[in-house]
Design a protein around this motif. Structure first.
Motif, PDB file in Angstrom:
ATOM      1  N   ALA A  33      21.892  19.140  54.441  1.00 13.71           N
ATOM      2  CA  ALA A  33      22.021  19.453  53.020  1.00 13.71           C
ATOM      3  C   ALA A  33      20.669  19.671  52.334  1.00 13.71           C
ATOM      4  O   ALA A  33      20.478  20.689  51.640  1.00 13.71           O
ATOM      5  CB  ALA A  33      22.823  18.363  52.312  1.00 13.71           C
ATOM      6  N   PRO A  34      19.677  18.761  52.479  1.00 15.07           N
ATOM      7  CA  PRO A  34      18.374  19.010  51.848  1.00 15.07           C
ATOM      8  C   PRO A  34      17.696  20.277  52.359  1.00 15.07           C
ATOM      9  O   PRO A  34      17.009  20.971  51.602  1.00 15.07           O
ATOM     10  CB  PRO A  34      17.558  17.760  52.220  1.00 15.07           C
ATOM     11  CG  PRO A  34      18.566  16.708  52.508  1.00 15.07           C
ATOM     12  CD  PRO A  34      19.725  17.425  53.114  1.00 15.07           C
ATOM     13  N   THR A  35      17.886  20.585  53.650  1.00 12.65           N
ATOM     14  CA  THR A  35      17.300  21.808  54.201  1.00 12.65           C
ATOM     15  C   THR A  35      17.876  23.042  53.514  1.00 12.65           C
ATOM     16  O   THR A  35      17.143  23.985  53.172  1.00 12.65           O
ATOM     17  CB  THR A  35      17.564  21.886  55.720  1.00 12.65           C
ATOM     18  OG1 THR A  35      17.014  20.731  56.360  1.00 12.65           O
ATOM     19  CG2 THR A  35      16.939  23.133  56.309  1.00 12.65           C
ATOM     20  N   VAL A  56      19.188  23.188  50.468  1.00  9.21           N
ATOM     21  CA  VAL A  56      18.719  23.226  49.083  1.00  9.21           C
ATOM     22  C   VAL A  56      17.310  23.792  49.017  1.00  9.21           C
ATOM     23  O   VAL A  56      17.002  24.662  48.179  1.00  9.21           O
ATOM     24  CB  VAL A  56      18.771  21.821  48.452  1.00  9.21           C
ATOM     25  CG1 VAL A  56      18.091  21.821  47.086  1.00  9.21           C
ATOM     26  CG2 VAL A  56      20.217  21.347  48.323  1.00  9.21           C
ATOM     27  N   LEU A  57      16.438  23.324  49.893  1.00 11.80           N
ATOM     28  CA  LEU A  57      15.057  23.810  49.905  1.00 11.80           C
ATOM     29  C   LEU A  57      15.011  25.302  50.234  1.00 11.80           C
ATOM     30  O   LEU A  57      14.276  26.072  49.579  1.00 11.80           O
ATOM     31  CB  LEU A  57      14.245  23.017  50.934  1.00 11.80           C
ATOM     32  CG  LEU A  57      12.769  23.428  51.085  1.00 11.80           C
ATOM     33  CD1 LEU A  57      12.027  23.244  49.763  1.00 11.80           C
ATOM     34  CD2 LEU A  57      12.102  22.620  52.193  1.00 11.80           C
ATOM     35  N   PHE A  58      15.792  25.713  51.209  1.00  7.52           N
ATOM     36  CA  PHE A  58      15.835  27.123  51.596  1.00  7.52           C
ATOM     37  C   PHE A  58      16.280  27.992  50.422  1.00  7.52           C
ATOM     38  O   PHE A  58      15.688  29.058  50.152  1.00  7.52           O
ATOM     39  CB  PHE A  58      16.801  27.283  52.771  1.00  7.52           C
ATOM     40  CG  PHE A  58      16.889  28.686  53.315  1.00  7.52           C
ATOM     41  CD1 PHE A  58      16.012  29.124  54.285  1.00  7.52           C
ATOM     42  CD2 PHE A  58      17.863  29.560  52.859  1.00  7.52           C
ATOM     43  CE1 PHE A  58      16.098  30.417  54.798  1.00  7.52           C
ATOM     44  CE2 PHE A  58      17.952  30.852  53.350  1.00  7.52           C
ATOM     45  CZ  PHE A  58      17.069  31.283  54.328  1.00  7.52           C
ATOM     46  N   THR A  59      17.298  27.547  49.705  1.00  8.17           N
ATOM     47  CA  THR A  59      17.822  28.311  48.568  1.00  8.17           C
ATOM     48  C   THR A  59      16.802  28.403  47.449  1.00  8.17           C
ATOM     49  O   THR A  59      16.609  29.473  46.843  1.00  8.17           O
ATOM     50  CB  THR A  59      19.121  27.669  48.057  1.00  8.17           C
ATOM     51  OG1 THR A  59      20.083  27.651  49.111  1.00  8.17           O
ATOM     52  CG2 THR A  59      19.690  28.448  46.885  1.00  8.17           C
ATOM     53  N   LEU A  60      16.121  27.313  47.150  1.00 12.84           N
ATOM     54  CA  LEU A  60      15.107  27.313  46.089  1.00 12.84           C
ATOM     55  C   LEU A  60      13.980  28.287  46.418  1.00 12.84           C
ATOM     56  O   LEU A  60      13.496  29.016  45.536  1.00 12.84           O
ATOM     57  CB  LEU A  60      14.551  25.905  45.892  1.00 12.84           C
ATOM     58  CG  LEU A  60      15.482  24.897  45.212  1.00 12.84           C
ATOM     59  CD1 LEU A  60      14.844  23.500  45.193  1.00 12.84           C
ATOM     60  CD2 LEU A  60      15.815  25.337  43.789  1.00 12.84           C
ATOM     61  N   VAL A  61      13.533  28.299  47.655  1.00 13.17           N
ATOM     62  CA  VAL A  61      12.465  29.217  48.049  1.00 13.17           C
ATOM     63  C   VAL A  61      12.893  30.658  47.820  1.00 13.17           C
ATOM     64  O   VAL A  61      12.135  31.474  47.266  1.00 13.17           O
ATOM     65  CB  VAL A  61      12.077  28.990  49.533  1.00 13.17           C
ATOM     66  CG1 VAL A  61      11.165  30.118  50.022  1.00 13.17           C
ATOM     67  CG2 VAL A  61      11.392  27.646  49.699  1.00 13.17           C
ATOM     68  N   PHE A  62      14.104  30.989  48.206  1.00  9.24           N
ATOM     69  CA  PHE A  62      14.561  32.372  48.052  1.00  9.24           C
ATOM     70  C   PHE A  62      14.813  32.731  46.588  1.00  9.24           C
ATOM     71  O   PHE A  62      14.643  33.893  46.204  1.00  9.24           O
ATOM     72  CB  PHE A  62      15.804  32.627  48.903  1.00  9.24           C
ATOM     73  CG  PHE A  62      15.473  33.136  50.272  1.00  9.24           C
ATOM     74  CD1 PHE A  62      15.428  34.495  50.529  1.00  9.24           C
ATOM     75  CD2 PHE A  62      15.158  32.258  51.296  1.00  9.24           C
ATOM     76  CE1 PHE A  62      15.104  34.968  51.789  1.00  9.24           C
ATOM     77  CE2 PHE A  62      14.825  32.717  52.554  1.00  9.24           C
ATOM     78  CZ  PHE A  62      14.804  34.085  52.809  1.00  9.24           C
ATOM     79  N   GLU A  63      15.217  31.774  45.775  1.00  6.46           N
ATOM     80  CA  GLU A  63      15.362  32.054  44.343  1.00  6.46           C
ATOM     81  C   GLU A  63      14.013  32.461  43.752  1.00  6.46           C
ATOM     82  O   GLU A  63      13.929  33.327  42.870  1.00  6.46           O
ATOM     83  CB  GLU A  63      15.922  30.827  43.617  1.00  6.46           C
ATOM     84  CG  GLU A  63      17.379  30.509  43.927  1.00  6.46           C
ATOM     85  CD  GLU A  63      18.353  31.488  43.289  1.00  6.46           C
ATOM     86  OE1 GLU A  63      17.933  32.338  42.487  1.00  6.46           O
ATOM     87  OE2 GLU A  63      19.560  31.418  43.609  1.00  6.46           O
TER      88      GLU A  63
END
Length: 519
Positions: A93-95, A97-104
């Motif tokens: 789950a944290p992975t 979230v981090l992946f999504t934030l980077v792409f945003e």
């Protein structure tokens, strides 16, 4: 037979989702047409779905389901399997979230690199993708809980969940039917809301099954390390396929306005048998093959794959030929109207008639890959995927300049067969799965029945040619005549020729509505 029952449960509920998806696409074509705003939305919808296939359906299922099943049927039982799930969730789950934030953060240059859009079109595509991208987190978590339920032989909730996304998007089209940018934004918001609904359904289903996972502190436990060792090669393999999807998007956005829309609508029809047959079979047989491999019963594992291949071809061959022969009547009846014109329907039908030629191969890949995953061999499919990717890129460059979107569809169909042939050759050489005489005989008889069906469909189309140029009602009636006529020819012929086990065919044709699992 358990495989028939499991596939029927998954396929039947997936069909509900596909019907809702068709309703969505039928309305979308009329509201959005093949406009540049529609193209921008399809790019925004395609990107998180590409990553979903990378993290969720592909790598995660390949790594999680066999390991979960081993613990579930091992000495630790449910408690050991639940503990393993919690450990994986704590890291997974944290992975995400981090992946999504980077792409945003990097969304604008990323969308530009994929699409080549500029100015207003780039700004809209970037906004829409930022709205849809949180769907990746939600649907990847859905994959985790789906894996748990599938390992417990509870397929209903996971199979029905996609319908919630389609219903959410359908609602956006109904309540915001103005078209253009406004409807595109509403659709993008609905995508993420649909993910929330799907996750809620799976959490409730797990709770009914007695599975309530606790949040743990992320930690690289032995179980998580084992999961990572299995899932990283699978991720790389799935990544190769998704790079291919990005390449398709790259070319589609450069073919011209409308190409993304034409491909989307054609692929929607192509995905109906893929989802109902391919995904259902792959999901149903992986736990069974894993169990037989774990019990050192290779012959039984191979027999399950043989039964799945027979069932896949029984349903896929007529679907592929029917879609190829009847592409324009189907596209015209389903999508033409409003802002989607006859010329749009013709180009969509051309794309569909080519892409479905690879349908049987694509479904067979779903049957073959569990033979690798059940043995925790995710490296071999990666190597095959790399080879197929190279072939796809080469064919795209060779075929798209002279043939446009038809060239792209041809590359997809050809490489689907290349993938299937190589995977089977490897399994055959290793002695894990071989086409036995009974299977070859039944598939040959299915081919004869499918060819007769195709001839009948050509005749029906010629006889009712005027219907497909008339009103929506006439076009829909023509489609029903084609579908009914095809089934009336194919299934009796399969029965007479002995193209499948008659008892299994009886189970399919009963269309049982009572499922053993209601979770």
């Amino acid at each position: 037979m358990n495989l028939i029952k499991s596939t029927g449960t998954i396929g039947g509920l997936t069909l509900v989702s596909r019907v809702a998806g068709f309703a969505r696409e039928m309305l979308m074509s009329r509201v959005m047409g093949a406009s540049w705003q529609a193209d921008a939305f399809f790019v925004a919808f395609r990107l998180p779905n590409t990553f979903r296939r990378l993290f969720g359906e592909g790598a995660f299922s390949a790594g999680f389901v066999p390991l979960y099943a081993q613990r579930l049927h091992g000495p630790g039982g449910n408690e050991d399997a639940k503990h393993f799930s919690e450990e994986v969730l704590a890291v997974f789950a944290p992975t995400l979230v981090l992946f999504t934030l980077v792409f945003e953060i990097i969304m604008s240059p990323f969308v530009f690199a994929i699409s080549g859009y500029h100015q207003e079109k780039l700004a809209l595509a970037t906004l829409l993708t930022r709205l849809t991208f949180p769907y990746l987190i939600l649907i990847s978590l859905v994959s985790l809980f789906s894996g748990i339920l599938n390992s417990l032989a509870k397929f209903t909730a996971a199979a029905f969940a996609p319908a919630l996304l389609n219903l959410a998007m359908l609602s956006a089209l109904i309540f915001v039917p103005v078209g253009g940018t406004t409807t595109a934004i509403a659709l993008s918001i609905a995508v993420s809301l649909g993910g929330v609904l799907q996750l809620g359904l799976l959490l409730a289903a797990c709770a009914r099954a007695g599975i309530v996972l606790k949040w743990r502190k992320p930690k690289m436990t032995p179980g998580v390390r084992q999961f990572v060792r299995v899932v990283v090669p699978a991720t790389l393999g799935a990544g190769v396929y998704q790079i291919s999807a990005f390449i398709d998007t790259f070319f589609l956005t450069r073919i011209g306005t409308g190409a993304m829309s034409y491909f989307n609508y054609a692929d929607r029809l192509n995905q109906l048998p893929l989802g109902v047959i391919g995904a259902a079979l792959g999901t149903a047989i992986l736990p069974q093959v894993s169990r037989h491999v774990g019990a050192n019963e290779p012959d039984k594992a191979a027999h399950v794959q043989g039964q799945a291949a027979e069932l896949a071809m029984l349903l896929c061959l007529p679907a592929a030929l029917a879609l190829a022969v009847s592409a324009f009547p189907l596209v015209s009846a389903l999508f033409q109207g409003g802002r989607f014109h006859t010329e749009d329907a013709q180009l969509t039908a051309l794309t569909l008639s080519i892409i479905v030629l690879g349908l049987p191969a694509y479904v067979l890949v779903k049957v073959l890959t569990p033979g690798f995953y059940a043995r925790q061999d995710t490296a071999t499919p990666v190597k095959v995927a790399v080879l197929v990717l190279v072939a796809t890129v080469v064919l795209n460059f060779l075929l798209i300049p002279p043939f446009g979107i038809a060239g792209l569809a041809s590359a997809i169909a050809i490489c689907s067969w290349l993938n299937c042939i190589i995977l089977y050759a490897i399994l055959h050489r290793r002695g894990h799965f071989r086409i036995q005489g009974w299977l070859a005989s039944r598939i040959a008889r299915q081919l004869i029945a499918a060819a007769a069906m195709a001839a009948a469909l050509v005749g029906i189309r010629m006889l009712l040619s005027g219907w497909f140029e008339g009103s929506v009602g006439h076009r829909m009636a023509g489609v029903l005549a084609i579908v009914g006529g095809g089934m009336a020819v194919y299934f009796p012929l399969v029965w007479i020729l002995g193209g499948t086990d008659r008892e299994e065919l009886k189970v399919l044709l009963r269309r049982r509505r009572k499922y053993t699992d209601v979770g």
